[in-house]
Write an enzyme that holds these catalytic residues in place. Structure first.
Site, short mmCIF file in Angstrom:
data_model
loop_
_atom_site.label_atom_id
_atom_site.label_comp_id
_atom_site.label_asym_id
_atom_site.label_seq_id
_atom_site.Cartn_x
_atom_site.Cartn_y
_atom_site.Cartn_z
N CYS A 1 0.86 -1.19 0.00
CA CYS A 1 0.00 0.00 0.00
C CYS A 1 0.89 1.24 0.00
O CYS A 1 2.12 1.16 0.16
CB CYS A 1 -0.91 0.01 1.23
SG CYS A 1 -0.01 0.11 2.79
N HIS B 1 5.05 -5.12 9.21
CA HIS B 1 4.92 -6.49 9.69
C HIS B 1 5.23 -7.48 8.58
O HIS B 1 4.36 -8.20 8.09
CB HIS B 1 3.51 -6.73 10.26
CG HIS B 1 3.35 -6.23 11.65
ND1 HIS B 1 2.16 -5.76 12.16
CD2 HIS B 1 4.24 -6.12 12.67
CE1 HIS B 1 2.33 -5.39 13.42
NE2 HIS B 1 3.58 -5.60 13.75
N HIS C 1 3.14 2.08 11.79
CA HIS C 1 1.97 1.97 12.67
C HIS C 1 1.87 3.12 13.66
O HIS C 1 0.86 3.24 14.36
CB HIS C 1 2.04 0.66 13.47
CG HIS C 1 2.39 -0.53 12.65
ND1 HIS C 1 3.69 -1.01 12.55
CD2 HIS C 1 1.63 -1.32 11.85
CE1 HIS C 1 3.69 -2.07 11.74
NE2 HIS C 1 2.48 -2.27 11.31
N CYS D 1 2.15 6.04 8.76
CA CYS D 1 1.25 6.15 7.62
C CYS D 1 0.26 7.29 7.85
O CYS D 1 -0.32 7.39 8.94
CB CYS D 1 0.51 4.84 7.41
SG CYS D 1 -0.73 4.91 6.10
N HIS E 1 -2.10 -4.46 19.22
CA HIS E 1 -1.46 -4.04 17.97
C HIS E 1 -0.79 -2.67 18.18
O HIS E 1 -1.37 -1.79 18.80
CB HIS E 1 -2.49 -3.95 16.85
CG HIS E 1 -1.90 -3.84 15.49
ND1 HIS E 1 -1.39 -2.66 15.00
CD2 HIS E 1 -1.72 -4.77 14.52
CE1 HIS E 1 -0.94 -2.85 13.77
NE2 HIS E 1 -1.11 -4.13 13.46
N GLU F 1 -0.37 -0.14 16.25
CA GLU F 1 -1.16 0.99 15.74
C GLU F 1 -2.20 1.43 16.78
O GLU F 1 -2.37 2.63 17.04
CB GLU F 1 -1.87 0.62 14.44
CG GLU F 1 -2.78 1.72 13.91
CD GLU F 1 -3.68 1.28 12.78
OE1 GLU F 1 -4.82 1.78 12.71
OE2 GLU F 1 -3.26 0.44 11.95
N THR G 1 -6.95 0.76 11.12
CA THR G 1 -7.02 0.97 9.67
C THR G 1 -7.18 -0.31 8.86
O THR G 1 -7.57 -0.25 7.69
CB THR G 1 -5.77 1.70 9.16
OG1 THR G 1 -4.60 0.95 9.53
CG2 THR G 1 -5.69 3.10 9.75
N CYS H 1 -8.46 2.20 5.97
CA CYS H 1 -7.83 2.83 4.82
C CYS H 1 -8.36 2.24 3.51
O CYS H 1 -8.83 1.10 3.46
CB CYS H 1 -6.31 2.73 4.89
SG CYS H 1 -5.63 1.18 4.30
N SER I 1 1.90 -5.23 3.44
CA SER I 1 3.33 -5.12 3.73
C SER I 1 4.15 -6.22 3.06
O SER I 1 5.28 -6.50 3.46
CB SER I 1 3.56 -5.13 5.25
OG SER I 1 2.93 -6.26 5.84
#
EC number: 1.17.7.4
Length: 274
Positions: A12, A36, A70, A92, A120, A122, A158, A186, A258
């Site tokens: 992405c 990741h 993240h 991001c 996580h 993020e 996301t 996202c 990723s």
């Protein structure tokens, strides 16, 4: 073996940007794993001498530091700034958005409900921007056990699935006086998930390529299994098993956000020889 690729898959925007940052900032430290995908991290470490550091206290003042895609907790970012570390932020932009929403909504008195995995990175980063107590829930069932306030703001990790976010939003609307809903999933995640869903309806077997710790990759596997029971997650071509392909004619391939092209191509090439 005939192969069909998903319409949308792989890297992405945020991951491409982060890798370019790492390649341009050789000999830097990365605060946490940049992305990741262990294979791609190994490539960056080997070719560009970037190293991962999880503890901000171990980062020297004169060192250049890259912030992972993240994002990191607000207090860690402030600590690094106060320490005088040279910071290059690879967070991001799609992750920065929920950070900003959580901070502004909590300042306005809204209870934050974050749909995501509490473990996580993020989510840990996003929730750190809340100025009051926030709820982190990974399912509607978890939310049903929580005490809700009158004013609620909903945001999402996301990489979550939109249908689940809508279920949670509907539940909140029915129970709270005022609900602010922010779709922070996202675009790339949504496109990849839809493409995986569509492809899984056409094939005999699905291979999802990506890191086993990657949230968006695990979501793709879950989606693929809804229509193709024989769906498997592999990190590279060496994890493919011949037994999976017995009596199969058409193999679908998708990949996490990723997952670099070179790994996807290696998987594709090996499957083509089966």
């Amino acid at each position: 073996m005939e192969i069909k690729m998903a319409k949308d898959y792989g890297f992405c925007f945020g991951v491409k940007r982060a890798i370019q940052i790492a390649e341009k900032n050789q000999n830097s430290l990365i605060f946490g794993s940049l992305i990741h995908n262990a294979k791609e991290i190994n490539r960056l470490e080997k070719n560009f001498n970037v190293k991962i550091e999880e503890d901000p206290k171990k980062i020297p003042k004169n060192k250049s530091v890259i912030i992972r895609t993240h994002g990191i907790p607000k207090q860690d970012l402030e600590y690094l700034k106060n320490k005088g570390v040279k910071i290059t932020d690879a967070t991001c932009p799609y992750v920065i958005k929920p950070q900003q929403i959580v901070e502004s909504m909590s300042k306005e008195g809204y209870q934050i409900v974050l749909f995501g995995d509490i473990n996580h990175p993020e989510v840990k980063g996003v929730i750190s921007y809340a100025t009051n107590q926030a709820l982190v829930i990974n399912s509607l069932e978890e939310l049903q056990e929580k005490k809700l306030q009158r004013k609620v703001a909903l945001v999402s990790q996301t990489t979550k699935q939109t249908p689940q976010l809508l279920q949670i939003a509907s539940y909140l609307v029915e129970r709270c006086t005022e609900v602010r809903i922010f779709n922070t999933i996202c675009n790339a995640t949504s496109y990849n998930q839809k493409a995986a869903l569509d492809l899984s309806k056409e094939v005999d077997i699905m291979i999802v390529v990506g890191g086993k710790t990657s949230s968006n990759t695990k979501q793709l596997l879950s989606i693929a299994k809804q229509h193709c029971e024989d769906s498997y997650l592999v990190e590279d071509e060496n994890e493919l098993e011949l037994a999976w392909f017995k009596n199969k004619k058409l193999c679908g391939i998708t990949a996490g956000a990723s997952t670099p092209d070179w790994i996807i191509e290696n998987v594709k090439q090996k499957i083509s020889t089966i």
